[in-house]
Design an enzyme around this catalytic site. Structure first.
Site, PDB file in Angstrom:
ATOM      1  N   GLN A   1       3.419  36.116  14.850  1.00 36.92           N
ATOM      2  CA  GLN A   1       1.990  35.804  15.014  1.00 36.92           C
ATOM      3  C   GLN A   1       1.331  35.036  13.871  1.00 36.92           C
ATOM      4  O   GLN A   1       0.563  34.093  14.100  1.00 36.92           O
ATOM      5  CB  GLN A   1       1.195  37.100  15.265  1.00 36.92           C
TER       6      GLN A   1
ATOM      7  N   GLU B   1       2.040  43.194  10.681  1.00 34.88           N
ATOM      8  CA  GLU B   1       0.596  43.444  10.701  1.00 34.88           C
ATOM      9  C   GLU B   1       0.128  44.741  10.016  1.00 34.88           C
ATOM     10  O   GLU B   1      -0.654  44.723   9.081  1.00 34.88           O
ATOM     11  CB  GLU B   1       0.143  43.450  12.177  1.00 34.88           C
TER      12      GLU B   1
HETATM   13  N1  COA Z   1      18.264  28.271  13.124  1.00 36.81           N
HETATM   14  C1  COA Z   1      19.068  29.092  12.416  1.00 36.81           C
HETATM   15  N2  COA Z   1      18.632  30.183  11.776  1.00 36.81           N
HETATM   16  C2  COA Z   1      17.325  30.453  11.874  1.00 36.81           C
HETATM   17  C3  COA Z   1      16.428  29.651  12.606  1.00 36.81           C
HETATM   18  C4  COA Z   1      16.951  28.525  13.251  1.00 36.81           C
HETATM   19  N3  COA Z   1      16.183  27.708  13.956  1.00 36.81           N
HETATM   20  N4  COA Z   1      15.202  30.182  12.523  1.00 36.81           N
HETATM   21  C5  COA Z   1      15.317  31.277  11.774  1.00 36.81           C
HETATM   22  N5  COA Z   1      16.593  31.453  11.377  1.00 36.81           N
HETATM   23  C6  COA Z   1      17.146  32.514  10.560  1.00 36.81           C
HETATM   24  C7  COA Z   1      16.647  32.456   9.135  1.00 36.81           C
HETATM   25  O1  COA Z   1      17.362  31.513   8.388  1.00 36.81           O
HETATM   26  C8  COA Z   1      16.858  33.876   8.707  1.00 36.81           C
HETATM   27  O2  COA Z   1      18.221  34.088   8.425  1.00 36.81           O
HETATM   28  P1  COA Z   1      18.765  34.870   7.094  1.00 36.81           P
HETATM   29  O3  COA Z   1      17.961  36.120   6.972  1.00 36.81           O
HETATM   30  O4  COA Z   1      20.198  35.088   7.441  1.00 36.81           O
HETATM   31  O5  COA Z   1      18.590  34.007   5.946  1.00 36.81           O
HETATM   32  C9  COA Z   1      16.506  34.616   9.986  1.00 36.81           C
HETATM   33  O6  COA Z   1      16.686  33.745  11.046  1.00 36.81           O
HETATM   34  C10 COA Z   1      15.039  35.006  10.054  1.00 36.81           C
HETATM   35  O7  COA Z   1      14.840  35.970   9.202  1.00 36.81           O
HETATM   36  P2  COA Z   1      13.438  36.728   9.074  1.00 36.81           P
HETATM   37  O8  COA Z   1      12.298  35.797   9.042  1.00 36.81           O
HETATM   38  O9  COA Z   1      13.580  37.587   7.874  1.00 36.81           O
HETATM   39  O10 COA Z   1      13.357  37.526  10.448  1.00 36.81           O
HETATM   40  P3  COA Z   1      13.195  39.072  10.753  1.00 36.81           P
HETATM   41  O11 COA Z   1      13.100  39.148  12.229  1.00 36.81           O
HETATM   42  O12 COA Z   1      14.244  39.881  10.108  1.00 36.81           O
HETATM   43  O13 COA Z   1      11.814  39.478  10.098  1.00 36.81           O
HETATM   44  C11 COA Z   1       9.456  39.293   9.702  1.00 36.81           C
HETATM   45  C12 COA Z   1      10.592  39.173  10.724  1.00 36.81           C
HETATM   46  C13 COA Z   1       8.179  38.851  10.397  1.00 36.81           C
HETATM   47  C14 COA Z   1       9.327  40.741   9.230  1.00 36.81           C
HETATM   48  C15 COA Z   1       9.760  38.357   8.511  1.00 36.81           C
HETATM   49  O14 COA Z   1       9.971  37.061   8.994  1.00 36.81           O
HETATM   50  C16 COA Z   1       8.668  38.333   7.467  1.00 36.81           C
HETATM   51  O15 COA Z   1       8.496  39.257   6.674  1.00 36.81           O
HETATM   52  N6  COA Z   1       7.898  37.211   7.431  1.00 36.81           N
HETATM   53  C17 COA Z   1       6.898  36.990   6.434  1.00 36.81           C
HETATM   54  C18 COA Z   1       5.664  37.775   6.716  1.00 36.81           C
HETATM   55  C19 COA Z   1       5.127  37.509   8.084  1.00 36.81           C
HETATM   56  O16 COA Z   1       4.799  36.407   8.446  1.00 36.81           O
HETATM   57  N7  COA Z   1       4.953  38.588   8.844  1.00 36.81           N
HETATM   58  C20 COA Z   1       4.138  38.581  10.019  1.00 36.81           C
HETATM   59  C21 COA Z   1       4.778  38.156  11.207  1.00 36.81           C
HETATM   60  S1  COA Z   1       3.555  38.198  12.463  1.00 36.81           S
END
Ligand code: COA
Length: 420
Positions: free
Chosen positions: A18, A141
Site C-alpha cells: 500500500q 501499517e
Molecule cells: N523480480 C525479482 N525479485 C523481486 C522483484 C522482481 N520484480 N520484486 C521484488 N523482488 C524481491 C526483492 O528483491 C526481495 O528479495 P530479497 O529479500 O531476496 O532480496 C523480495 O522480492 C521482496 O522482499 P520484501 O520487500 O522484503 O518483501 P516481504 O514480502 O518480505 O516484505 C514488507 C513486505 C512490506 C514488510 C517489506 O517490503 C517492507 O518492510 N517494506 C518497507 C516498508 C513498507 O513499505 N511497508 C508497508 C507496506 S504497505
C-alpha cells in the site's frame, strides 16, 4: 503526450502493498507515466490478497494501482536486470518500498543508480529511517502506528478495552505514500535547478509521528503542567507522566465527543460528532433550547464548563434522542456548530456529493467489469483527474520494452528466458 501537469515524468514504480502504490497512483492521476514493475507470474501480493472474485485482481490491488502501466520483470535474472538498467537510464524517478536492503541485494544501490542515471530521483519508503536502531525491521501499517505514537494515544484509558488502539485510517501506509509524493515533487523541482537527482526517503514511523504532533505537544505540556485540561480525565482523574488515551475527545482547544442519536441501539453508526466551540456557546444553547445556560456562571466559560462537560454532552444526547444523525446535523448546521454524522463506508460509497465531486468513482476494468474506488482528494481548477483501471499483470510489458528500443525478436527472447 497529454497536457496534464505531470505528463512527461516517467516513473519506475517498484512498489508493492500500500505505502508505495498509494504514492505512485497519485502521481499517475496527475499525468506521470507510472510503470508498475512486478515479478512475472506473481506480481504485487495484493493482486491475490482478500479477493472477492476468484482469479481476478483483488480490490486491494485495483484501488491502489489505477492509471498505471504494468511491466512484468524478473530483476534477479541478468536479462531482467538489463531491462531495469535501461529503464533507469530513461526515467526520472524510481519509487520502491521493499524491505531494508532488498534493492541493494538486487544490485541497484544508490551508487549504482547514480552511475546509470545521475538525474534519477530514488524514492523509498521504509519502516524506520536510515541509521535508526530499528532500521533492519520490516514494517506493516499497524507496526508503524505503534512505533509512530498513534497507538499509544488512540482509544480508551480505562475499562475493558483500554489497551493501545489502531486507527482504521492508513496512517502508516497511504499517509507515508503521500509524504513521499511531496518529497518526489520537491526533488523534481530541485533537479530543475541543479540538474541532479537525489535520494528521497520517508520512514513510516516518521510519517505517523508527523500526524501525531499534537500529541507530542500534549506530552510537552504535560511535562510542564502535570495535567491536560482538554482531556476527559481533567479535572476528576489523576494524570500519569505520559499522554493518556483520550477516547473521543477533541484534540484541540474545543471539547467534543461522539454522541448517540435516534436508532443507536441497532445502527452502529447512529452518532454525530459534536464540538463545543467556545465562541459558539450562545448558538449551542439556542439550538438545544437551553437559554438559561447562556448566563449561568457554571456554563458561560470553557473553564467553568470543563468539570461537567460530560454532563453537558449527556444533556445534548438527551436532545438527540428523537433525531436521526442527519436530522440533528441539519438543525445544528443552522447554528454554525461544527458537527457531522458518523458515516459508514456504505453511506460514503453511495454519497451523491462524493460521486459528483469525483471523490468516489466507478472505473471500468477489463476483467472485473467495473469497480468503485476513491478518486483524487485533491481538486484543481484546471485538472480533473480521470481515474482509469489498474493494469493486469504485465499488461504493457511488450509496449514498454518496444519503447525502450527492444526489437520483437529480443522481446520474444526475454519472454522465453522468463525474464518478463
Ligand atoms: N523480480 C525479482 N525479485 C523481486 C522483484 C522482481 N520484480 N520484486 C521484488 N523482488 C524481491 C526483492 O528483491 C526481495 O528479495 P530479497 O529479500 O531476496 O532480496 C523480495 O522480492 C521482496 O522482499 P520484501 O520487500 O522484503 O518483501 P516481504 O514480502 O518480505 O516484505 C514488507 C513486505 C512490506 C514488510 C517489506 O517490503 C517492507 O518492510 N517494506 C518497507 C516498508 C513498507 O513499505 N511497508 C508497508 C507496506 S504497505
Amino acid at each position: 503526450m497529454s497536457d496534464k501537469p505531470l505528463s512527461g515524468i516517467k516513473i519506475i514504480d517498484f512498489t508493492h502493498v500500500q505505502a508505495g502504490p498509494a504514492c505512485t497512483q497519485m502521481l499517475a492521476w496527475f499525468g506521470a507515466d507510472v510503470i508498475k514493475v512486478e515479478r512475472p507470474g506473481a506480481g504485487d501480493v495484493t493482486r491475490s490478497q482478500l479477493r472477492d472474485i476468484p482469479d481476478v485482481d483483488a480490490l486491494y490491488f485495483t484501488m491502489l494501482n489505477s492509471n498505471k502501466r504494468g511491466l512484468s520483470l524478473d530483476t534477479k535474472k541478468p536479462e531482467g536486470k538489463a531491462v531495469l538498467e535501461k529503464l533507469i537510464k530513461e526515467s526520472d524517478v524510481l519509487v520502491e518500498n521493499f524491505g531494508p536492503g532488498a534493492l541493494d541485494r538486487m544490485g541497484f544501490s544508490w551508487e549504482r543508480i547514480q552511475e546509470l542515471n545521475p538525474k534519477l530521483i530514488l524514492a523509498s519508503v521504509k519502516g524506520f529511517s536510515d541509521g535508526h536502531h530499528y532500521e533492519d525491521l520490516k514494517v506493516y501499517e499497524n507496526v508503524a502506528q505503534c512505533a509512530g505514537g498513534a497507538a499509544s494515544t488512540t482509544g480508551w484509558w480505562k475499562g475493558e478495552h483500554s489497551e493501545p488502539t489502531i486507527s482504521a485510517a492508513a496512517l502508516g501506509d497511504s499517509n507515508t505514500g503521500m509524504h513521499l509524493a511531496i518529497g518526489i515533487l520537491t526533488a523534481y523541482i530541485g533537479r530543475q535547478k541543479t540538474g541532479k537527482g537525489q535520494k528521497v526517503a520517508v520512514a513510516m514511523q516518521d510519517a505517523v509521528l508527523n500526524l501525531c504532533r499534537v500529541k507530542m505537544r500534549d506530552q510537552l505540556r504535560l511535562d510542564k503542567l502535570g495535567y491536560l485540561e482538554e482531556y476527559p480525565q481533567y479535572p476528576h482523574e489523576k494524570f500519569g507522566d505520559v499522554v493518556p488515551r483520550g477516547g473521543n475527545a477533541g484534540g484541540g482547544g474545543q471539547p467534543g465527543w461522539i454522541l448517540k442519536c435516534k436508532g443507536w441501539e441497532t445502527d452502529p453508526n447512529a452518532y454525530i460528532y459534536f464540538t463545543v466551540q467556545g465562541h459558539a456557546w450562545g448558538p449551542i444553547c439556542d439550538a438545544l433550547g437551553k437559554p438559561e445556560w447562556k448566563t449561568d456562571p457554571a456554563y458561560t466559560t470553557p473553564k467553568a464548563r470543563q468539570p461537567h462537560i460530560m454532563d453537558i454532552f449527556g444533556t445534548i444526547e438527551d436532545w438527540l434522542k428523537d433525531k436521526t444523525k442527519y436530522e440533528a446535523v441539519d438543525i445544528l448546521r443552522k447554528f454554525d456548530i461544527p458537527c457531522a454524522p458518523v458515516l459508514s463506508m456504505k453511506e460514503l460509497l453511495n454519497d451523491e456529493s462524493l460521486r459528483k465531486s469525483g471523490s468516489i468513482v466507478e472505473v471500468p476494468h477489463k476483467v472485473r467489469g467495473s469497480y468503485f474506488t476513491v478518486g483524487s482528494p485533491i481538486k484543481f481548477s484546471d485538472l480533473k483527474p480521470e481515474i482509469t483501471a489498474s493494469p493486469l499483470l504485465g499488461e504493457h510489458t511488450d509496449e514498454v520494452l518496444a519503447e525502450l528500443g527492444y526489437s520483437q525478436d529480443q522481446i520474444k527472447a526475454l519472454h522465453e528466458a522468463k525474464a518478463v
